[in-house]
Write a protein that holds these residues in place. Structure first.
Motif, PDB file in Angstrom:
ATOM      1  N   ASN A 116       0.857  -1.177   0.000  1.00 45.92           N
ATOM      2  CA  ASN A 116       0.000   0.000   0.000  1.00 45.92           C
ATOM      3  C   ASN A 116       0.898   1.234   0.000  1.00 45.92           C
ATOM      4  OD1 ASN A 116      -1.935   1.914   0.338  1.00 45.92           O
ATOM      5  ND2 ASN A 116      -2.888   0.978   2.139  1.00 45.92           N
ATOM      6  N   VAL A 117       0.736   2.104  -0.981  1.00 45.88           N
ATOM      7  CA  VAL A 117       1.603   3.264  -1.139  1.00 45.88           C
ATOM      8  C   VAL A 117       1.437   4.254   0.007  1.00 45.88           C
ATOM      9  CG1 VAL A 117       2.180   5.179  -2.693  1.00 45.88           C
ATOM     10  CG2 VAL A 117       1.474   2.999  -3.619  1.00 45.88           C
ATOM     11  N   SER A 118       0.322   4.279   0.646  1.00 47.69           N
ATOM     12  CA  SER A 118       0.079   5.241   1.719  1.00 47.69           C
ATOM     13  C   SER A 118       0.585   4.742   3.074  1.00 47.69           C
ATOM     14  CB  SER A 118      -1.407   5.575   1.802  1.00 47.69           C
ATOM     15  OG  SER A 118      -2.128   4.408   2.131  1.00 47.69           O
ATOM     16  N   CYS A 119       1.332   3.636   3.068  1.00 46.04           N
ATOM     17  CA  CYS A 119       1.849   3.092   4.318  1.00 46.04           C
ATOM     18  C   CYS A 119       3.349   3.282   4.433  1.00 46.04           C
ATOM     19  CB  CYS A 119       1.531   1.603   4.427  1.00 46.04           C
ATOM     20  SG  CYS A 119      -0.237   1.265   4.555  1.00 46.04           S
ATOM     21  N   LEU A 120       3.808   3.305   5.662  1.00 44.15           N
ATOM     22  CA  LEU A 120       5.206   3.491   5.994  1.00 44.15           C
ATOM     23  C   LEU A 120       5.603   2.413   6.985  1.00 44.15           C
ATOM     24  CD1 LEU A 120       7.723   5.501   6.133  1.00 44.15           C
ATOM     25  CD2 LEU A 120       6.568   6.460   8.109  1.00 44.15           C
ATOM     26  N   TRP A 121       6.728   1.750   6.741  1.00 42.15           N
ATOM     27  CA  TRP A 121       7.194   0.704   7.649  1.00 42.15           C
ATOM     28  C   TRP A 121       8.298   1.274   8.530  1.00 42.15           C
ATOM     29  CZ3 TRP A 121       5.702  -3.914   9.266  1.00 42.15           C
ATOM     30  CH2 TRP A 121       6.620  -4.724   9.939  1.00 42.15           C
ATOM     31  N   CYS A 122       8.196   1.038   9.816  1.00 36.80           N
ATOM     32  CA  CYS A 122       9.210   1.510  10.754  1.00 36.80           C
ATOM     33  C   CYS A 122       9.917   0.290  11.332  1.00 36.80           C
ATOM     34  CB  CYS A 122       8.573   2.348  11.858  1.00 36.80           C
ATOM     35  SG  CYS A 122       9.788   3.109  12.937  1.00 36.80           S
ATOM     36  N   ASN A 123      11.217   0.180  11.090  1.00 32.61           N
ATOM     37  CA  ASN A 123      11.991  -0.969  11.584  1.00 32.61           C
ATOM     38  C   ASN A 123      12.227  -0.925  13.075  1.00 32.61           C
ATOM     39  OD1 ASN A 123      12.317  -2.525   9.327  1.00 32.61           O
ATOM     40  ND2 ASN A 123      14.286  -1.656   8.764  1.00 32.61           N
ATOM     41  N   THR A 124      12.119   0.230  13.694  1.00 31.07           N
ATOM     42  CA  THR A 124      12.391   0.354  15.128  1.00 31.07           C
ATOM     43  C   THR A 124      11.459  -0.544  15.935  1.00 31.07           C
ATOM     44  OG1 THR A 124      13.010   2.646  14.766  1.00 31.07           O
ATOM     45  CG2 THR A 124      12.620   1.985  17.028  1.00 31.07           C
ATOM     46  N   CYS A 171       8.901   7.981  13.433  1.00 29.03           N
ATOM     47  CA  CYS A 171       9.909   6.968  13.129  1.00 29.03           C
ATOM     48  C   CYS A 171      11.158   7.696  12.631  1.00 29.03           C
ATOM     49  CB  CYS A 171       9.391   6.011  12.055  1.00 29.03           C
ATOM     50  SG  CYS A 171      10.469   4.604  11.773  1.00 29.03           S
ATOM     51  N   GLN A 172      12.318   7.270  13.076  1.00 23.04           N
ATOM     52  CA  GLN A 172      13.555   7.908  12.638  1.00 23.04           C
ATOM     53  C   GLN A 172      13.782   7.616  11.162  1.00 23.04           C
ATOM     54  OE1 GLN A 172      16.987   7.186  14.923  1.00 23.04           O
ATOM     55  NE2 GLN A 172      16.131   8.085  16.787  1.00 23.04           N
ATOM     56  N   LEU A 173      14.418   8.561  10.479  1.00 24.42           N
ATOM     57  CA  LEU A 173      14.628   8.428   9.035  1.00 24.42           C
ATOM     58  C   LEU A 173      15.467   7.200   8.687  1.00 24.42           C
ATOM     59  CD1 LEU A 173      15.270  12.092   7.895  1.00 24.42           C
ATOM     60  CD2 LEU A 173      13.216  10.731   7.600  1.00 24.42           C
ATOM     61  N   SER A 174      16.420   6.850   9.529  1.00 25.07           N
ATOM     62  CA  SER A 174      17.264   5.697   9.234  1.00 25.07           C
ATOM     63  C   SER A 174      16.505   4.379   9.391  1.00 25.07           C
ATOM     64  CB  SER A 174      18.498   5.693  10.136  1.00 25.07           C
ATOM     65  OG  SER A 174      18.096   5.600  11.495  1.00 25.07           O
ATOM     66  N   GLN A 175      15.369   4.417  10.058  1.00 21.47           N
ATOM     67  CA  GLN A 175      14.584   3.204  10.270  1.00 21.47           C
ATOM     68  C   GLN A 175      13.299   3.175   9.438  1.00 21.47           C
ATOM     69  OE1 GLN A 175      15.734   0.653  12.104  1.00 21.47           O
ATOM     70  NE2 GLN A 175      17.574   1.897  12.328  1.00 21.47           N
ATOM     71  N   ALA A 176      12.946   4.273   8.804  1.00 23.69           N
ATOM     72  CA  ALA A 176      11.707   4.361   8.024  1.00 23.69           C
ATOM     73  C   ALA A 176      11.918   3.783   6.629  1.00 23.69           C
ATOM     74  CB  ALA A 176      11.263   5.811   7.928  1.00 23.69           C
ATOM     75  N   ARG A 177      10.940   3.058   6.135  1.00 24.43           N
ATOM     76  CA  ARG A 177      10.970   2.474   4.797  1.00 24.43           C
ATOM     77  C   ARG A 177       9.677   2.857   4.075  1.00 24.43           C
ATOM     78  NH1 ARG A 177      15.340   1.627   6.777  1.00 24.43           N
ATOM     79  NH2 ARG A 177      16.396  -0.352   6.967  1.00 24.43           N
ATOM     80  N   TRP A 178       9.828   3.209   2.797  1.00 29.41           N
ATOM     81  CA  TRP A 178       8.665   3.503   1.974  1.00 29.41           C
ATOM     82  C   TRP A 178       9.000   3.119   0.549  1.00 29.41           C
ATOM     83  CZ3 TRP A 178       7.846   7.007  -2.105  1.00 29.41           C
ATOM     84  CH2 TRP A 178       6.518   7.142  -2.485  1.00 29.41           C
ATOM     85  N   GLY A 179       8.130   2.457  -0.124  1.00 28.07           N
ATOM     86  CA  GLY A 179       8.355   2.023  -1.504  1.00 28.07           C
ATOM     87  C   GLY A 179       8.954   0.635  -1.572  1.00 28.07           C
ATOM     88  N   VAL A 180      10.141   0.465  -1.016  1.00 22.25           N
ATOM     89  CA  VAL A 180      10.802  -0.842  -0.932  1.00 22.25           C
ATOM     90  C   VAL A 180      11.417  -0.982   0.446  1.00 22.25           C
ATOM     91  CG1 VAL A 180      11.298  -1.132  -3.399  1.00 22.25           C
ATOM     92  CG2 VAL A 180      12.906   0.079  -1.948  1.00 22.25           C
ATOM     93  N   CYS A 181      11.627  -2.186   0.864  1.00 20.37           N
ATOM     94  CA  CYS A 181      12.100  -2.433   2.223  1.00 20.37           C
ATOM     95  C   CYS A 181      13.606  -2.226   2.390  1.00 20.37           C
ATOM     96  CB  CYS A 181      11.742  -3.862   2.644  1.00 20.37           C
ATOM     97  SG  CYS A 181       9.960  -4.103   2.800  1.00 20.37           S
ATOM     98  N   TRP A 182      14.361  -2.262   1.334  1.00 16.27           N
ATOM     99  CA  TRP A 182      15.818  -2.219   1.472  1.00 16.27           C
ATOM    100  C   TRP A 182      16.419  -0.825   1.414  1.00 16.27           C
ATOM    101  CZ3 TRP A 182      17.983  -0.421  -3.043  1.00 16.27           C
ATOM    102  CH2 TRP A 182      17.214  -0.567  -4.192  1.00 16.27           C
ATOM    103  N   VAL A 183      15.600   0.234   1.263  1.00 15.98           N
ATOM    104  CA  VAL A 183      16.115   1.605   1.256  1.00 15.98           C
ATOM    105  C   VAL A 183      15.401   2.409   2.316  1.00 15.98           C
ATOM    106  CG1 VAL A 183      16.327   3.714  -0.099  1.00 15.98           C
ATOM    107  CG2 VAL A 183      16.662   1.523  -1.173  1.00 15.98           C
ATOM    108  N   ASN A 184      16.178   3.103   3.148  1.00 11.19           N
ATOM    109  CA  ASN A 184      15.568   3.959   4.167  1.00 11.19           C
ATOM    110  C   ASN A 184      15.516   5.402   3.678  1.00 11.19           C
ATOM    111  OD1 ASN A 184      18.104   5.156   4.673  1.00 11.19           O
ATOM    112  ND2 ASN A 184      18.618   3.564   6.141  1.00 11.19           N
ATOM    113  N   PHE A 185      14.791   6.229   4.399  1.00 15.18           N
ATOM    114  CA  PHE A 185      14.633   7.621   3.991  1.00 15.18           C
ATOM    115  C   PHE A 185      15.954   8.378   4.047  1.00 15.18           C
ATOM    116  CE2 PHE A 185      10.564   9.140   2.830  1.00 15.18           C
ATOM    117  CZ  PHE A 185       9.676   8.188   3.261  1.00 15.18           C
ATOM    118  N   GLU A 186      16.797   8.041   4.984  1.00 15.34           N
ATOM    119  CA  GLU A 186      18.083   8.727   5.102  1.00 15.34           C
ATOM    120  C   GLU A 186      18.907   8.530   3.830  1.00 15.34           C
ATOM    121  OE1 GLU A 186      20.682   9.387   9.004  1.00 15.34           O
ATOM    122  OE2 GLU A 186      20.619   7.314   8.316  1.00 15.34           O
ATOM    123  N   ALA A 187      18.994   7.288   3.361  1.00 12.96           N
ATOM    124  CA  ALA A 187      19.722   7.009   2.120  1.00 12.96           C
ATOM    125  C   ALA A 187      19.037   7.688   0.932  1.00 12.96           C
ATOM    126  CB  ALA A 187      19.808   5.511   1.880  1.00 12.96           C
TER     127      ALA A 187
END
Length: 181
Positions: free
Chosen positions: A53-61, A80-96
């Motif tokens: 779902n595009v409107s969802c955000l996964w937080c690894n924390t 959720c911290q940027l280094s732990q947040a994922r959107w679109g795909v699971c292998w890239v975080n917002f910080e990257a």
């Protein structure tokens, strides 16, 4: 052999491109198909399920699926911290993602700046040889003029020496009339 930075940046660039294409294609779709029903983000238990779902955000924390805070460009750190947040795909975080976007944007701006500077220098360089040619011609003329002056001075000195030793007939000399008879 790839450096660790380039192995992280290349997938990030690909992710940015894919996210952009998916957003653009979804935003400008002219089909009459109704959008799929909104699945709540709370139901997902894995990152892959959450990010379907595009409107969802996964937080690894805390391994939770959250609704993306659409009022903010980036999710706040309280959510959720940027280094732990994922959107679109699971292998890239917002910080990257932010770093990649900054590098790509900076590279584009730097390229544009370099191109503009090169174009300006090329235009200035075309008029440059004309000025250089003029300066070189003036310098050649000055050197030629000095050379002519030195030749005239040498000729005058040599003529004086010739007159002194009688190698040149002198019309002012009182006995010059009788010498040729």
């Amino acid at each position: 052999m790839q450096s660790p930075i380039s192995s992280r940046v290349a997938p990030s660039v690909l992710l940015v491109f894919l996210a952009f294409v998916s957003l653009v294609s979804r935003g400008y779709s002219y089909t009459t198909v109704s959008p799929p029903p909104h699945k709540p983000c709370i139901v997902a238990s894995t990152c892959e399920q959450c990010l379907e779902n595009v409107s969802c955000l996964w937080c690894n924390t805390n391994s939770s699926c959250l609704d993306y805070p659409v009022r903010h460009i980036l999710p706040p750190s309280s959510l959720c911290q940027l280094s732990q947040a994922r959107w679109g795909v699971c292998w890239v975080n917002f910080e990257a993602l932010i770093i990649t976007m900054a590098v790509v944007g900076g590279s584009i701006l730097l390229s544009i700046t370099v191109c503009c500077c090169c174009c300006c220098c090329c235009r200035r360089g075309q008029s440059g040889p004309d000025r250089d040619d003029e300066r070189l011609a003036r310098r050649r003329e000055a050197i030629r003029q000095k050379s002519e002056n030195r030749k005239a001075e040498r000729r005058a000195r040599h003529d004086e020496i010739r007159k002194k030793y009688g190698l040149i007939p002198d019309s002012d000399h009182p006995y010059s009339k009788f010498e040729n008879d």
